[in-house]
Scaffold this active site. Sequence first.
Site, PDB file in Angstrom:
ATOM      1  N   ASP A   1      81.640  13.098 -40.941  1.00  8.89           N
ATOM      2  CA  ASP A   1      81.775  14.393 -41.621  1.00  8.89           C
ATOM      3  C   ASP A   1      82.371  14.309 -43.026  1.00  8.89           C
ATOM      4  O   ASP A   1      81.947  15.047 -43.893  1.00  8.89           O
ATOM      5  CB  ASP A   1      82.638  15.332 -40.752  1.00  8.89           C
ATOM      6  CG  ASP A   1      82.520  16.787 -41.153  1.00  8.89           C
ATOM      7  OD1 ASP A   1      81.397  17.228 -41.479  1.00  8.89           O
ATOM      8  OD2 ASP A   1      83.541  17.498 -41.145  1.00  8.89           O
TER       9      ASP A   1
ATOM     10  N   CYS B   1      71.710  19.838 -39.974  1.00  5.75           N
ATOM     11  CA  CYS B   1      70.722  18.858 -40.434  1.00  5.75           C
ATOM     12  C   CYS B   1      70.915  17.500 -39.760  1.00  5.75           C
ATOM     13  O   CYS B   1      70.281  16.524 -40.137  1.00  5.75           O
ATOM     14  CB  CYS B   1      70.793  18.696 -41.946  1.00  5.75           C
ATOM     15  SG  CYS B   1      70.239  20.148 -42.849  1.00  5.75           S
TER      16      CYS B   1
ATOM     17  N   TYR C   1      90.489  28.783 -33.905  1.00  7.23           N
ATOM     18  CA  TYR C   1      89.263  27.980 -33.849  1.00  7.23           C
ATOM     19  C   TYR C   1      89.389  26.744 -34.756  1.00  7.23           C
ATOM     20  O   TYR C   1      89.853  26.862 -35.902  1.00  7.23           O
ATOM     21  CB  TYR C   1      88.030  28.819 -34.265  1.00  7.23           C
ATOM     22  CG  TYR C   1      86.859  27.919 -34.530  1.00  7.23           C
ATOM     23  CD1 TYR C   1      86.131  27.395 -33.454  1.00  7.23           C
ATOM     24  CD2 TYR C   1      86.539  27.503 -35.815  1.00  7.23           C
ATOM     25  CE1 TYR C   1      85.095  26.496 -33.690  1.00  7.23           C
ATOM     26  CE2 TYR C   1      85.512  26.610 -36.050  1.00  7.23           C
ATOM     27  CZ  TYR C   1      84.803  26.117 -34.984  1.00  7.23           C
ATOM     28  OH  TYR C   1      83.802  25.210 -35.201  1.00  7.23           O
TER      29      TYR C   1
ATOM     30  N   LYS D   1      88.762  20.516 -42.843  1.00 12.52           N
ATOM     31  CA  LYS D   1      88.105  21.115 -44.012  1.00 12.52           C
ATOM     32  C   LYS D   1      89.117  21.549 -45.077  1.00 12.52           C
ATOM     33  O   LYS D   1      88.877  21.395 -46.267  1.00 12.52           O
ATOM     34  CB  LYS D   1      87.267  22.319 -43.572  1.00 12.52           C
ATOM     35  CG  LYS D   1      86.228  22.011 -42.508  1.00 12.52           C
ATOM     36  CD  LYS D   1      85.200  21.026 -42.982  1.00 12.52           C
ATOM     37  CE  LYS D   1      84.075  20.900 -41.959  1.00 12.52           C
ATOM     38  NZ  LYS D   1      83.071  19.931 -42.372  1.00 12.52           N
TER      39      LYS D   1
ATOM     40  N   ARG E   1      84.067  28.857 -38.467  1.00 13.75           N
ATOM     41  CA  ARG E   1      84.751  29.003 -39.751  1.00 13.75           C
ATOM     42  C   ARG E   1      84.396  30.363 -40.335  1.00 13.75           C
ATOM     43  O   ARG E   1      83.332  30.901 -40.077  1.00 13.75           O
ATOM     44  CB  ARG E   1      84.316  27.902 -40.715  1.00 13.75           C
ATOM     45  CG  ARG E   1      84.875  26.537 -40.370  1.00 13.75           C
ATOM     46  CD  ARG E   1      84.575  25.501 -41.456  1.00 13.75           C
ATOM     47  NE  ARG E   1      83.164  25.172 -41.530  1.00 13.75           N
ATOM     48  CZ  ARG E   1      82.328  25.642 -42.418  1.00 13.75           C
ATOM     49  NH1 ARG E   1      82.730  26.478 -43.353  1.00 13.75           N
ATOM     50  NH2 ARG E   1      81.062  25.293 -42.411  1.00 13.75           N
TER      51      ARG E   1
ATOM     52  N   HIS F   1      81.740  15.845 -48.387  1.00 12.23           N
ATOM     53  CA  HIS F   1      81.297  16.243 -47.040  1.00 12.23           C
ATOM     54  C   HIS F   1      80.201  15.271 -46.607  1.00 12.23           C
ATOM     55  O   HIS F   1      79.025  15.631 -46.542  1.00 12.23           O
ATOM     56  CB  HIS F   1      80.777  17.682 -47.123  1.00 12.23           C
ATOM     57  CG  HIS F   1      80.538  18.341 -45.809  1.00 12.23           C
ATOM     58  ND1 HIS F   1      79.729  19.436 -45.669  1.00 12.23           N
ATOM     59  CD2 HIS F   1      81.002  18.086 -44.566  1.00 12.23           C
ATOM     60  CE1 HIS F   1      79.708  19.826 -44.408  1.00 12.23           C
ATOM     61  NE2 HIS F   1      80.460  19.019 -43.721  1.00 12.23           N
TER      62      HIS F   1
ATOM     63  N   SER G   1      75.075  22.005 -42.881  1.00 14.79           N
ATOM     64  CA  SER G   1      75.180  22.015 -41.419  1.00 14.79           C
ATOM     65  C   SER G   1      73.794  22.198 -40.788  1.00 14.79           C
ATOM     66  O   SER G   1      72.863  22.691 -41.428  1.00 14.79           O
ATOM     67  CB  SER G   1      76.137  23.110 -40.960  1.00 14.79           C
ATOM     68  OG  SER G   1      75.628  24.347 -41.353  1.00 14.79           O
TER      69      SER G   1
END
Length: 600
Positions: A280, A253, A200, A209, A71, A229, A251
């Site tokens: 997510d 974790c 991507y 997202k 991203r 999120h 992210s």
Amino acid sequence: MSLTNNQNVLNWVDEMVALCKPDNVVWIDGSEEQLDALRKEAVETGEMIELNQEKLPGCLYHRTNPNDVARVEDRTFICTRNKEDAGPTNNWCDPQEMYAKLSKLYDGVMKGRTMYVIPYSMGPIGSPLAKVGVEVTDSIYVVLNMNIMTRMGADAFKNLGDVSNDFVRGLHSKADVNPEERYIVQFPEDNTIWSINSAYGGNVLLGKKCFALRIASFQGKNEGWMAEHMLILGVKKPDGEIKYITAAFPSACGKTNLAMLIPPEGYKKNGYEVFTVGDDIAWMKPGEDGRLYAINPENGFFGVAPGTNEKSNPNALHCTMKNTIFTNVALNNAEGTVWWEKLDKNPPVDATEWKGAKVNGVEYTEAGNTLAHPNSRFTAPAENCPCLSSEFNNPAGVPISAIIFGGRRASTTPLVYQSFDWTHGTYIGSAVSSETTAAATGAVGVLRHDPMAMKPFIGYNVGDYWAHWLEMGEKLGDKAPKIFNVNWFKQDENGNFIWPGFGDNMRVLDWIIKRCEGTVDAEETAIGYLPKKEDINVEGIEDEVTPEVMDKLLAVDKELWTKEIAEMRRYYNDDIAAKGGKVPAALYEELDKIEARLNK
Ligand code: OXD
Ligand code: MN
């Protein structure tokens, strides 16, 4: 053939066709026949590679341009008429200016190409919480990924009907994948997303997202619900009852790992089981009984491959065994299969690394190179998940008992604590932060604020977003989920992690559930309710988590917390308020209260 009579959809598609000027327009009906033809075409053109169909049935491989692997937050915009509505956490541009600038890039961009029109539903078709999107794209890779990640095809239009205008318009062109002209742009006031010059996942699977977080968070604020999120999981207890929990982490974790957790032996024996609803994103809305209900708007997992293995997450690994698309992992040429770092200890000798060079994988990795890109991904259907919740497709969603926030913190933050109430919990969410790891570029151990793990995904002003959280708490009243904070990453003086993590995180979920049920006591501290040390079950890990270690895990250090509070005050003042974010007074009051309790 268009798949709908909805004139709003038809007019918009006509406009996009006039702009992009494709040679052909193909409406994606979602039939296996059509998908198979697209898979075949992608393999023939080299866009995708077919993997060993005996070992990995239905699996395909794709490589993105090396300049296009993640991203791109610096090229992501929220375009609202007023700049202050985008707030300090977003890049902003005037919508008309952005439309004009991007229209030049899109003009004729699909000449010689086919435009695919993808209808999709975020959320189970027929669910009152679901929303419809239409994405037009010039990429078969996007079509095939959207087929896994969403409920894609003609059925998605059933939810929209013939007259509604409530659908998200997504325009994507990979153009020539020029990073200088790459834009990921949300126009929340127009239900519109324009993405160009990337191929991507996070930039081009517009349901994820862009829609399910950025646009949906804006819709949720206006319509009285929440787009977060967050993973969603269910814990089945020995008495058969299932408690549902959502959790938000920045992210790196381990969100997917927690969502698919396998309980330790002792718990399994006693009848505990964990079920995955989502890994997510959660859409949450109060139900008729006043409780908060969550659905996972997605239909698959877009997971990071490196680090996924038989030990860290056997369930995720199992998800990737069929009908999966792999992106930017390495190829095992002899087997026709895939490999990534930490899959196992045996990199293939005859390998193709993620950029496409044939290498001796053993020598290549021994020399310190990685075969797979660190952000390489699998796109796997949710139905492959061995622990998928039976409620995954329930249109009503699942009732949420607890919301967990967390980050990667070497010190300061204890293993787990509970907020005093929803407002304090909202403060805790606003304070989510994570320390950078050695795996990323830049200094190690630098604190990054990532409120509610939503910093890159809040589609409007972060101050209004916090105010919306507080309003939701008022609406939910005593039916609101309890809010907790966890930290799996506490370290000792030598930098060693002192909590085993992974399946053992079940022990913390256990305490959280008991707190929700009111069946376990807690220690009232300055920062919230902490477990009494004997209430975290360490049966089976006593050697590792000794009483001394537990003391460290549950410590609230006055000095560190005084620093933490000062940093949060600085963050609210300098990073948010001074830059046009209205921090709700109630959150400043929480800071004052924690400070006063620390000094008592
Ligand atoms: C993701 C992310 O890909 O959060 O899920 O970046
Ligand atoms: Mn994510």
